[in-house]
Design a protein around this motif. Structure first.
Motif, PDB file in Angstrom:
ATOM      1  N   HIS A  75      15.866 -36.129 -27.813  1.00 47.27           N
ATOM      2  CA  HIS A  75      15.129 -36.663 -27.994  1.00 47.27           C
ATOM      3  C   HIS A  75      14.007 -36.072 -29.341  1.00 47.27           C
ATOM      4  O   HIS A  75      14.171 -35.468 -29.149  1.00 47.27           O
ATOM      5  N   ASP A 120       9.468 -35.879 -28.848  1.00 50.82           N
ATOM      6  CA  ASP A 120       8.675 -36.075 -28.149  1.00 50.82           C
ATOM      7  C   ASP A 120       7.475 -36.632 -28.482  1.00 50.82           C
ATOM      8  O   ASP A 120       7.135 -36.446 -29.979  1.00 50.82           O
ATOM      9  N   LYS A 137       5.025 -26.792 -30.133  1.00 51.23           N
ATOM     10  CA  LYS A 137       4.965 -26.039 -28.732  1.00 51.23           C
ATOM     11  C   LYS A 137       5.645 -25.393 -28.632  1.00 51.23           C
ATOM     12  O   LYS A 137       6.346 -25.025 -29.731  1.00 51.23           O
ATOM     13  N   HIS A 174      14.995 -33.274 -30.885  1.00 50.32           N
ATOM     14  CA  HIS A 174      15.112 -31.616 -30.167  1.00 50.32           C
ATOM     15  C   HIS A 174      16.129 -32.034 -28.481  1.00 50.32           C
ATOM     16  O   HIS A 174      15.890 -33.320 -27.483  1.00 50.32           O
TER      17      HIS A 174
HETATM   18 FE   LIG Z   1      11.017 -32.416 -25.053  1.00 47.50          FE
END
Ligand SMILES: [Fe+2]
Ligand SMILES: O=C(O)CCC(=O)C(=O)O
Length: 339
Positions: free
Chosen positions: A181, A183, A191, A278
């Motif tokens: 997916h 983000d 992140k 990812h």
């Molecule tokens: Fe994610």
């Protein structure tokens, strides 16, 4: 002049108006335009906030620049081991009596991670417990992390998320973040992943597809690959537009050589643009503990966040990282903390 309810509601000095405007903008801008928009946001933010990007003491500026470029190209950069054994020991000692919850079933009562019910695939700690844990909030502010994130984002990052969770082996089906997916936390964001347990192929390593962080580029790649075949192009675009993508779809579109599996020793740190395609692999044999911090350009305006009080936070930051940040910068980066 007469004040009508509308003139108040739509007044330029009504902060709610700006909030709504920013929120709508974010959702009305198509993903392929995000990277262009991020550039404009960076210029505007730098005009008003005026933080200069310094070379933090103790860090090699050339290396930070190189890692920042890796983030823009590959999408991820390895930051080395940021949580050595003694740090991890203190964290684990603190976590002994801390309960976790199952994010996908809020009705389940909190449980100790070693007593997780069998249906639980991931067990999350509470944000308060993460913020109050020894070291973690300071690792999220480590000058190497901030230095690379700032170079990649083009602005001083602000921490908009802190999480930590166990992933358990033993479940057949992948779910949620365990399927490929992307983000979308901001126009540009990244992140920090710090593995707190050794992560090998059996412990659910993080997996991503190289150089897929720019969605405009992904659509151009799909068009090139289709070579004018409209059926193929439609199929590829559907894969890109889907929220969750299967392994087979990703391999078909990008090829397996672009899929990277990040194993690593406990303590190793990875910074990644999870706007790239990812997933977290479902552990096949061993459980994994991950600490994660989210860095965005703008505050996340959709959901209200409740900051957590940390007495002496600024003093401790200045003690750990002398000369790296001004007090204002520390406050700006840490809106989840009340110092
Ligand atoms: Fe994610
Ligand atoms: O568990 C992982 O490695 C991936 C989780 C994920 O998708 C994310 O943090 O955005």
């Amino acid at each position: 002049m007469m004040q009508t309810p509308a003139s108040t509601k739509f007044a330029y000095d009504n902060p709610e108006w700006y909030k709504q405007f920013l929120l709508r903008m974010r959702y009305n801008i198509g993903l392929p335009s995000y990277s262009a928009f991020a550039g404009m946001v960076a210029k505007s933010l730098n005009d008003i906030q005026g933080f200069t990007l310094q070379n933090p003491p103790g860090e090699d500026a050339d290396q930070l620049n190189r890692l920042g470029k890796e983030m823009s190209g590959d999408g991820y950069a390895e930051l080395g081991n940021l949580a050595p054994q003694d740090v991890r020991d203190e964290v684990f000692d603190y976590l002994k009596d801390k309960k976790t919850h199952y994010a996908w079933d809020k009705s389940l009562p909190d449980f100790l991670p070693e007593e997780a019910p069998p249906q639980v695939s991931v067990a999350n700690y509470r944000r308060e417990d993460i913020v109050h844990a020894p070291h973690l909030i300071y690792l999220a502010n480590h000058p190497r992390v901030i230095g690379v994130a700032a170079r990649y984002l083009g602005v001083m990052p602000t921490v908009m998320g802190l999480s930590m969770w166990w992933s358990y082996p033993g479940r057949e089906e992948a779910e949620h973040a365990q399927l490929f997916h992307i983000d979308r936390h901001c126009y540009r964001f990244c992140k920090l992943f710090i593995y707190l347990t050794d992560v090998d192929d059996e412990s659910g390593p993080h997996v991503y597809v190289r150089n897929t962080g720019d969605y405009g580029q992904n659509y151009r790649f799909a068009a090139e690959k289709a070579q004018g075949d409209q059926e193929k192009l439609k199929h590829y675009n559907e894969i890109l537009a889907k929220q969750r993508k299967t392994d087979a779809e990703i391999e078909e579109l990008f090829g397996s050589d672009r899929i990277v599996t990040k194993t690593g020793k406990a303590g190793s740190a990875l910074l990644g643009n999870t706007g790239s395609i990812h997933k977290g692999l479902v552990p096949s044999g061993k459980k994994r503990l991950l600490f994660q911090a989210l860095y965005t350009m703008l505050p996340t305006i959709k959901d209200p966040v409740t900051p957590v009080e940390v007495p002496g936070f600024i003093e401790e930051m200045q003690k750990r990282y002398p000369g790296a940040y001004s007090d204002d910068q520390i406050g700006y980066m840490n809106r989840l903390v009340i110092a």
